[in-house]
Write an enzyme that holds these catalytic residues in place. Structure first.
Site, PDB file in Angstrom:
ATOM      1  N   SER A 103       0.928  -1.425  -0.014  1.00  0.00           N
ATOM      2  CA  SER A 103       0.007  -0.212  -0.005  1.00  0.00           C
ATOM      3  C   SER A 103       0.873   1.189  -0.013  1.00  0.00           C
ATOM      4  O   SER A 103       1.608   1.371  -0.859  1.00  0.00           O
ATOM      5  CB  SER A 103      -0.897   0.139   1.223  1.00  0.00           C
ATOM      6  OG  SER A 103      -1.965   0.928   1.220  1.00  0.00           O
ATOM      7  N   ASP A 152      -2.315   6.367  -3.417  1.00  0.00           N
ATOM      8  CA  ASP A 152      -1.200   5.745  -2.722  1.00  0.00           C
ATOM      9  C   ASP A 152      -0.684   4.738  -3.900  1.00  0.00           C
ATOM     10  O   ASP A 152      -1.324   4.500  -4.806  1.00  0.00           O
ATOM     11  CB  ASP A 152      -1.342   5.376  -1.324  1.00  0.00           C
ATOM     12  CG  ASP A 152      -2.670   3.961  -1.357  1.00  0.00           C
ATOM     13  OD1 ASP A 152      -3.280   4.027  -2.283  1.00  0.00           O
ATOM     14  OD2 ASP A 152      -2.607   3.275  -0.537  1.00  0.00           O
ATOM     15  N   ASP A 202      -1.085   1.625  -4.010  1.00  0.00           N
ATOM     16  CA  ASP A 202      -1.899   0.540  -4.570  1.00  0.00           C
ATOM     17  C   ASP A 202      -3.209   1.120  -4.932  1.00  0.00           C
ATOM     18  O   ASP A 202      -3.890   0.240  -5.464  1.00  0.00           O
ATOM     19  CB  ASP A 202      -1.847  -0.751  -3.849  1.00  0.00           C
ATOM     20  CG  ASP A 202      -2.869  -0.471  -2.398  1.00  0.00           C
ATOM     21  OD1 ASP A 202      -2.914   0.748  -2.005  1.00  0.00           O
ATOM     22  OD2 ASP A 202      -3.581  -1.171  -1.930  1.00  0.00           O
ATOM     23  N   ASP A 224      -5.981   2.429  -3.509  1.00  0.00           N
ATOM     24  CA  ASP A 224      -7.167   2.370  -2.647  1.00  0.00           C
ATOM     25  C   ASP A 224      -7.251   3.635  -1.835  1.00  0.00           C
ATOM     26  O   ASP A 224      -8.350   3.641  -1.306  1.00  0.00           O
ATOM     27  CB  ASP A 224      -7.302   1.013  -2.064  1.00  0.00           C
ATOM     28  CG  ASP A 224      -6.144   0.848  -1.029  1.00  0.00           C
ATOM     29  OD1 ASP A 224      -5.141   1.640  -0.813  1.00  0.00           O
ATOM     30  OD2 ASP A 224      -5.935  -0.287  -0.098  1.00  0.00           O
TER      31      ASP A 224
END
Length: 446
Positions: free
Chosen positions: A102, A241, A243, A245
């Site tokens: 993440s 960010d 990833d 999400d």
């Protein structure tokens, strides 16, 4: 944590090369997942990843483990986490796997999972996987081995899905946007989504090299994006960010708009259109100013523990549609099964287009309260939080603040730290209370 050895609040995460984030563990993990999540039906799992250099290594290890369990593997290439949730569901896979840490730096990595419906795994499934990790890896016979294949146009499918979450006929023509893709999983997706909807795009953080993900950019470092907005005269900036999400934005003045304010903007727009079913779920960290602003509009607000899985659980229990965290992890439940930075940003842009108002105007309804967070290192965070002396100080501060603020003491789920948060109307008072409470926690260490 309910007897779990490896799984945290969002999958398994750690430093690359340190247990359990090692190739041999991921090989065994892939096999264990194959035993639990793909025990029947089509026996197919899809794997996506962000742009970390270690992602390719772990993808190969997971692929080998799944194949040894007799499971076919669909490889999605670097793609956002919410895209994996979407493709797991629409491709009819038994499960989806994301290789990502993440918003963490490149030398961390992690593995998280979605079930066949694109939802995060329940505790019972994670425990079952951990149980199989205790068993020796035994491969199926050669003729039963799983096959690996590349999923054709995975990114294109997700781009079309994101565009479909806007109202039919919606276009962003006339909007100038700065996109910060954090050198992460959105780099090859987000520019296409917004430009195909008509916006003029200035893309930054879109040149991943395997080690620059989240490095001074993205939603955890939005200052560069905000400055770029002012430099080029953009209408707004959007930072994801690693990833994809999470999302935070910046208005035309270069002021950052965080997840709390984005939630307020989306909720207000949905309410005005008769689309908001119920209220909004935030977390214990959501700013009290946002709760007050929503209350002024007659919108109910509930708090969940930190973590998108807890926000989603709160939404499901109440049958509400919108929730999220201050960090920008926003769940539009009628549109997606997990936090989706692109989908959330599109909802905010639609509010701008439909109202004819700027992002700065739309956030005006929120007056955020000063909030101070202190991280206190202790050997036993749980014991420190339960200490009587800490509770005495906390109770005294609560009485002092009354309805003008609130406090929070919680152990970190990832490090030996107690997080102390105080929020109130007077910044100096808030800082003094936070330091006093932090000292009480620190004193428990002797």
């Amino acid at each position: 944590m309910n007897g779990r050895r490896y799984f945290g609040t969002d999958g398994i995460r750690g430093r690359v090369g340190d247990a359990p984030i090692t190739p041999d563990f991921c090989l065994h993990l892939g096999w264990a997942v194959g035993q639990v999540l793909a025990s029947g039906g089509s026996r197919m799992v899809v794997i996506g990843k962000d742009t970390r250099i270690s992602g390719y290594m772990f993808e190969s290890a997971l692929e080998a483990g799944l194949s040894a369990a007799g499971v076919d593997v669909g490889l999605l290439s670097p793609i956002p986490t919410p895209a994996v949730a979407y493709l797991t569901r629409t491709l009819g896979a038994d499960a989806g796997i994301v290789i990502s840490a993440s918003h963490n730096p490149y030398d961390d990595n992690g593995i998280k999972f979605f079930d066949a419906g694109g939802n995060k795994l329940g505790d019972d499934v994670e425990l079952a996987i951990e149980e199989h990790l205790g068993n020796p890896l035994v491969s199926v016979r050669s003729k039963e081995l799983g096959r690996a294949f590349r999923v054709e146009d995975a990114r294109g499918r997700y781009i079309e899905y994101c565009k479909s979450t806007t109202d039919r006929g919606t276009h962003l023509k006339g909007l100038k946007l700065v996109l910060d893709c954090a050198h992460g999983a959105t780099y090859a997706v987000a520019p296409g989504v917004f430009s195909e909807l008509g916006a003029e795009i200035i893309a930054t953080g879109a040149s991943p090299n395997g080690t620059n993900i989240n490095d001074g950019c993205g939603s955890t470092h939005p200052a560069a994006m905000a400055a770029k907005v002012k430099e080029v005269g953009a209408d707004a900036g959007i930072a994801f960010d690693g990833d994809g999400d999470r999302v935070v934005m910046a208005d035309a003045r270069g002021d950052v708009v965080d997840g709390d304010e984005l939630l307020y903007i989306i909720a207000s727009n949905w309410q005005s259109r008769g689309r908001l079913a119920g209220g909004v779920v935030g977390t214990v960290m959501s700013n009290l100013g946002v709760e007050r602003a929503l209350a002024e509009r007659g919108i109910p607000f509930a708090r969940a523990a930190v973590g998108d899985r807890y926000v989603l659980d709160g939404l499901r229990r109440r049958d509400w549609q919108l929730g999220g965290e201050s960090s920008g992890h926003i769940i539009c439940r009628e549109l997606a099964t997990t936090g989706d930075g692109i989908v959330a940003a599109l909802q905010v842009l639609m509010a701008m287009v439909e109202s004819g108002k700027s992002l700065a105007d739309l956030r005006q309804g929120v007056t955020k309260l000063p909030q101070t967070m202190v991280n206190v290192q202790v050997n036993n965070p749980g014991a420190a939080c339960a200490c009587t002396s800490v509770h005495r100080v906390a109770d005294d501060i609560k009485r002092n603040l009354a309805s003008r603020g609130r406090i929070l003491i919680r152990p970190s789920g990832t490090e030996p730290v107690v997080r102390v948060m105080v929020e109130g109307e007077d910044e100096a008072e808030v800082k003094a209370h936070a330091n006093r409470l932090a000292e009480a926690v620190r004193a428990t260490a002797g």
